[in-house]
Design an enzyme around this catalytic site. Structure first.
Site, PDB file in Angstrom:
ATOM      1  N   TRP A 152       2.499 -12.569  -7.570  1.00  0.00           N
ATOM      2  CA  TRP A 152       3.225 -13.099  -8.727  1.00  0.00           C
ATOM      3  C   TRP A 152       3.480 -12.048  -9.813  1.00  0.00           C
ATOM      4  CZ3 TRP A 152      -0.501 -11.664 -11.960  1.00  0.00           C
ATOM      5  CH2 TRP A 152      -1.811 -11.696 -11.486  1.00  0.00           C
ATOM      6  N   ASN A 153       3.014 -10.819  -9.628  1.00  0.00           N
ATOM      7  CA  ASN A 153       3.160  -9.855 -10.742  1.00  0.00           C
ATOM      8  C   ASN A 153       4.528  -9.180 -10.781  1.00  0.00           C
ATOM      9  OD1 ASN A 153       2.283  -8.602  -8.379  1.00  0.00           O
ATOM     10  ND2 ASN A 153       1.210  -6.971  -9.459  1.00  0.00           N
ATOM     11  N   LYS A 176       6.957 -15.622   2.361  1.00  0.00           N
ATOM     12  CA  LYS A 176       6.309 -16.589   1.465  1.00  0.00           C
ATOM     13  C   LYS A 176       6.083 -15.879   0.144  1.00  0.00           C
ATOM     14  CE  LYS A 176       2.151 -17.551   0.365  1.00  0.00           C
ATOM     15  NZ  LYS A 176       2.380 -17.668  -1.104  1.00  0.00           N
ATOM     16  N   ALA A 177       6.927 -16.192  -0.812  1.00  0.00           N
ATOM     17  CA  ALA A 177       6.755 -15.576  -2.130  1.00  0.00           C
ATOM     18  C   ALA A 177       5.717 -16.390  -2.895  1.00  0.00           C
ATOM     19  CB  ALA A 177       8.087 -15.539  -2.859  1.00  0.00           C
ATOM     20  N   GLU A 179       3.845 -18.816  -5.322  1.00  0.00           N
ATOM     21  CA  GLU A 179       4.209 -20.139  -5.833  1.00  0.00           C
ATOM     22  C   GLU A 179       4.343 -20.139  -7.357  1.00  0.00           C
ATOM     23  OE1 GLU A 179       2.108 -19.548  -3.336  1.00  0.00           O
ATOM     24  OE2 GLU A 179       3.417 -20.418  -1.819  1.00  0.00           O
ATOM     25  N   GLY A 229      -1.384  -8.116  -2.289  1.00  0.00           N
ATOM     26  CA  GLY A 229      -2.278  -9.013  -3.028  1.00  0.00           C
ATOM     27  C   GLY A 229      -3.673  -8.429  -3.072  1.00  0.00           C
ATOM     28  N   SER A 230      -4.657  -9.308  -3.149  1.00  0.00           N
ATOM     29  CA  SER A 230      -6.022  -8.828  -3.342  1.00  0.00           C
ATOM     30  C   SER A 230      -6.631  -8.313  -2.038  1.00  0.00           C
ATOM     31  CB  SER A 230      -6.901  -9.943  -3.912  1.00  0.00           C
ATOM     32  OG  SER A 230      -6.947 -11.021  -3.014  1.00  0.00           O
ATOM     33  N   GLU A 251      -0.858  -3.920   1.181  1.00  0.00           N
ATOM     34  CA  GLU A 251      -0.792  -3.267  -0.135  1.00  0.00           C
ATOM     35  C   GLU A 251      -1.719  -4.078  -1.037  1.00  0.00           C
ATOM     36  OE1 GLU A 251      -0.549  -2.314  -3.432  1.00  0.00           O
ATOM     37  OE2 GLU A 251       1.462  -3.136  -3.685  1.00  0.00           O
ATOM     38  N   LEU A 252      -2.945  -3.559  -1.228  1.00  0.00           N
ATOM     39  CA  LEU A 252      -4.007  -4.370  -1.844  1.00  0.00           C
ATOM     40  C   LEU A 252      -4.352  -3.862  -3.245  1.00  0.00           C
ATOM     41  CD1 LEU A 252      -6.053  -4.762   1.462  1.00  0.00           C
ATOM     42  CD2 LEU A 252      -4.152  -6.147   0.607  1.00  0.00           C
ATOM     43  N   GLU A 382     -11.225  -4.362 -10.433  1.00  0.00           N
ATOM     44  CA  GLU A 382      -9.855  -4.220 -10.922  1.00  0.00           C
ATOM     45  C   GLU A 382      -9.610  -5.232 -12.039  1.00  0.00           C
ATOM     46  OE1 GLU A 382      -5.570  -4.235  -8.725  1.00  0.00           O
ATOM     47  OE2 GLU A 382      -7.054  -5.626  -7.966  1.00  0.00           O
TER      48      GLU A 382
HETATM   49  P1  NAD Z   1      -5.812 -14.241  -4.927  1.00  0.00           P
HETATM   50  O1  NAD Z   1      -6.647 -13.267  -4.208  1.00  0.00           O
HETATM   51  O2  NAD Z   1      -6.122 -15.697  -4.779  1.00  0.00           O
HETATM   52  O3  NAD Z   1      -4.264 -14.098  -4.514  1.00  0.00           O
HETATM   53  C1  NAD Z   1      -3.570 -12.878  -4.496  1.00  0.00           C
HETATM   54  C2  NAD Z   1      -2.183 -13.169  -3.906  1.00  0.00           C
HETATM   55  O4  NAD Z   1      -2.336 -13.553  -2.554  1.00  0.00           O
HETATM   56  C3  NAD Z   1      -1.471 -14.354  -4.567  1.00  0.00           C
HETATM   57  O5  NAD Z   1      -0.103 -14.057  -4.651  1.00  0.00           O
HETATM   58  C4  NAD Z   1      -1.686 -15.529  -3.631  1.00  0.00           C
HETATM   59  O6  NAD Z   1      -0.613 -16.427  -3.626  1.00  0.00           O
HETATM   60  C5  NAD Z   1      -1.793 -14.846  -2.298  1.00  0.00           C
HETATM   61  N1  NAD Z   1      -2.691 -15.525  -1.388  1.00  0.00           N
HETATM   62  C6  NAD Z   1      -3.896 -16.065  -1.683  1.00  0.00           C
HETATM   63  N2  NAD Z   1      -4.472 -16.547  -0.576  1.00  0.00           N
HETATM   64  C7  NAD Z   1      -3.609 -16.307   0.448  1.00  0.00           C
HETATM   65  C8  NAD Z   1      -3.632 -16.551   1.848  1.00  0.00           C
HETATM   66  N3  NAD Z   1      -4.684 -17.111   2.446  1.00  0.00           N
HETATM   67  N4  NAD Z   1      -2.562 -16.174   2.578  1.00  0.00           N
HETATM   68  C9  NAD Z   1      -1.497 -15.574   2.015  1.00  0.00           C
HETATM   69  N5  NAD Z   1      -1.421 -15.301   0.703  1.00  0.00           N
HETATM   70  C10 NAD Z   1      -2.468 -15.655  -0.077  1.00  0.00           C
HETATM   71  O7  NAD Z   1      -5.893 -13.855  -6.409  1.00  0.00           O
HETATM   72  P2  NAD Z   1      -5.016 -14.171  -7.679  1.00  0.00           P
HETATM   73  O8  NAD Z   1      -5.863 -14.909  -8.639  1.00  0.00           O
HETATM   74  O9  NAD Z   1      -3.658 -14.721  -7.394  1.00  0.00           O
HETATM   75  O10 NAD Z   1      -4.850 -12.680  -8.160  1.00  0.00           O
HETATM   76  C11 NAD Z   1      -6.012 -11.984  -8.551  1.00  0.00           C
HETATM   77  C12 NAD Z   1      -6.223 -10.716  -7.816  1.00  0.00           C
HETATM   78  O11 NAD Z   1      -5.260 -10.469  -6.820  1.00  0.00           O
HETATM   79  C13 NAD Z   1      -6.104  -9.556  -8.769  1.00  0.00           C
HETATM   80  O12 NAD Z   1      -7.353  -9.266  -9.328  1.00  0.00           O
HETATM   81  C14 NAD Z   1      -5.613  -8.448  -7.924  1.00  0.00           C
HETATM   82  O13 NAD Z   1      -6.711  -7.777  -7.344  1.00  0.00           O
HETATM   83  C15 NAD Z   1      -4.907  -9.099  -6.795  1.00  0.00           C
HETATM   84  N6  NAD Z   1      -3.458  -8.945  -6.861  1.00  0.00           N
HETATM   85  C16 NAD Z   1      -2.962  -7.781  -6.427  1.00  0.00           C
HETATM   86  C17 NAD Z   1      -1.601  -7.592  -6.485  1.00  0.00           C
HETATM   87  C18 NAD Z   1      -0.990  -6.300  -6.032  1.00  0.00           C
HETATM   88  O14 NAD Z   1       0.103  -5.994  -6.446  1.00  0.00           O
HETATM   89  N7  NAD Z   1      -1.643  -5.558  -5.147  1.00  0.00           N
HETATM   90  C19 NAD Z   1      -0.787  -8.584  -6.993  1.00  0.00           C
HETATM   91  C20 NAD Z   1      -1.357  -9.790  -7.421  1.00  0.00           C
HETATM   92  C21 NAD Z   1      -2.708  -9.956  -7.334  1.00  0.00           C
END
Ligand code: NAD
Length: 477
Positions: A152-153, A176-177, A179, A229-230, A251-252, A382
């Protein structure tokens, strides 16, 4: 809310509205009020999206690179034409200042253009044979239908990195973008549809992330998975991919160290660093986040950095002159509060911020903390928000060890005017992207990606295209 998108899924070339599907509210983070309802894909929708991507794949893979390039370029042009409307959608759903939204969308269009051009240069090679009369050629073929998951960032840039790489390489895609920010993704899909993309080449779905990813990744037709994502979620998706040995790009997270030696223009570096740190309210994976400043200039650096943090205009991203918006969701507020509480408990000094901002929405004040040691939570986890720890160091070997001590390795930065130090620090930092005397390491034409817990594979650069291509050797006698 007339300026916001009409939300829908995009499957096999058709926009699919909520109908009888379950929905979830989308919020404006500046007000914490709902602005739209997002339809969730049913299992049947997900299966249909995969089937559509699989049906469309042979023809799209066989489409000439020049034709694919023309469609991608048309989509990029439409995104640019619509930049003002899409920027409002992005700010409404994500919160970032309108100028940042515009900048991100322009960058996303550049990424598509760049892939459109690079896709035309998917060269093979002829390798001299050990056996007379044998011709050995190495060529690249699209890996197959792909699934991508974006956070979402960066609601436009991250989807466009994945769409551009996949489509230019001849792959089809189910995206899947996030939500939280679906409107921007819908507008991007619309631009591709209007550019004449054949049905099924790009599909867009939303839903419960774990349910959607499990179903898409389990589909045998999907041959490649790209996730941003994370680290924790990246690892869980890797496990799902293992059963079928699907290729992955991960890309984490990151926790970018910034090493500032005492031979620089300290105030100028502090200003540059602070502006970069609070961009997108710190919710950037390559954000500069751990500031190691040589002891002799630490106080001057911290003072100027704090002045900049205090001077930032925080507010609704649609407001004039706003430099920092809200956090994208309430989870980030809770995370900031935990980091700051831990810093307080350890005797850290809150130079500015350290609390929520205003009474409405998900704002957190730009925060600077000094007086911490490296065991503080904010030095290890982070932050992904507007909290900046600044700590002193004495010498080169010590700071390199501290900078490299976390499992992350996404971006790392250093500032020095010594050519020798610049060369040494560039070699010593363990990261996928190193910025020296600059914090700008993201470009369409250069690889973007990390090492170790920050993931593997690259987006952007020639590497971003290779991520969607298999290598084939043909030996012909
Ligand atoms: P999160 O770990 O729940 O989710 C991170 C992203 O992954 C979200 O977009 C979410 O929709 C997606 N996601 C979650 N579970 C998933 C699954 N099982 N399958 C597919 N997609 C899934 O955390 P959050 O609260 O949304 O974000 C917090 C942490 O996520 C941050 O501290 C950061 O480390 C990380 N993050 C990293 C990026 C990046 O650009 N690398 C971007 C957003 C968040």
């Amino acid at each position: 809310m007339t300026d916001y998108s009409t939300l829908a899924l995009f499957i096999d070339g058709r926009f699919v509205s909520a109908d009888t599907r379950t929905t979830e509210p989308v919020f404006n983070p500046a007000t914490a009020r709902p602005i739209a309802d997002l339809p969730h894909a049913t299992d049947a929708d997900l299966d249909e999206a995969v089937a559509a991507a699989a049906r469309a794949f042979p023809a799209w893979a066989a489409t000439t690179a020049v034709e694919r390039s023309a469609i991608l370029r048309r989509a990029a042009a439409l995104i640019r034409e619509r930049i003002e409307a899409i920027a409002v959608v992005m700010t409404l759903e994500q919160g970032k200042p309108l100028a940042e939204s515009r900048g991100e969308i322009a960058y996303a269009a550049d990424v598509i253009d760049w892939y459109a051009e690079e896709g035309r240069r998917t060269y093979g090679r002829v390798v001299p044979s050990r056996v007379p009369g044998v011709v050995m050629t190495v060529t690249h073929e699209p890996v197959g239908p792909a699934a991508a998951f974006t956070p979402w960032n960066f609601p436009a840039l991250t989807p466009c990195r994945k769409i551009g790489g996949a489509l230019a390489a001849g792959c089809t895609l189910v995206l899947k973008a996030a939500e939280e920010v679906p409107g921007t993704a819908v507008e991007i899909a619309r631009a591709f549809a209007d550019a004449g993309l054949p049905a099924g080449v790009l599909n867009l779905v939303f839903g419960d992330p774990a349910t959607v990813s499990a179903r898409l990744i389990a589909a045998s037709e999907i041959r490649k998975v790209s996730f941003t994502g994370s680290t924790a979620i990246g690892k869980s998706l890797m496990r799902l991919c293992a059963d079928d040995l699907k290729r992955t790009t991960m890309e984490l997270g990151g926790h970018g160290p910034v090493i500032v030696f005492d031979d620089v223009d300290v105030e100028a570096v502090a200003e540059t660093a602070a502006i970069a740190k609070y961009r997108n309210a710190g919710q950037v994976c390559i954000s500069p986040t751990r500031f190691f400043v040589q002891a002799a200039v630490h106080d001057r650096f911290a003072a100027r950095f704090t002045e900049v943090a205090r001077s930032l205009k925080v507010g609704d991203g649609l407001g004039a002159g706003v430099q920092m918006g809200p956090l994208a969701n309430p989870r980030r507020i809770a995370a900031m509060e935990a980091l700051v509480q831990d810093a307080r408990d350890r005797g850290g000094r809150i130079e500015t911020g350290g609390e929520r901002h205003g009474n409405e929405g998900w704002f957190y004040a730009p925060t600077v903390i000094t007086g911490l040691d490296d065991a503080a939570l904010v030095m290890c986890e982070e932050p992904f928000g507007p909290v900046a720890p600044i700590v002193p160091f004495d010498d080169f070997d010590e700071v390199v060890g501290r900078a490299n001590s976390l499992p992350y390795g996404l971006a790392a930065y250093a500032f020095s005017s010594s050519a020798r130090r610049v060369a040494d620090i560039g070699a010593a930092l363990k990261a996928g992207m190193v910025g020296i005397n600059t914090l700008a390491v993201s470009n369409p034409e250069t690889p973007f990606g990390g090492v170790r817990d920050s993931g593997h594979g690259s987006e952007g650069g020639a590497e971003g295209l290779l991520a969607y291509l298999d290598v084939k050797l043909t030996a012909s006698a």
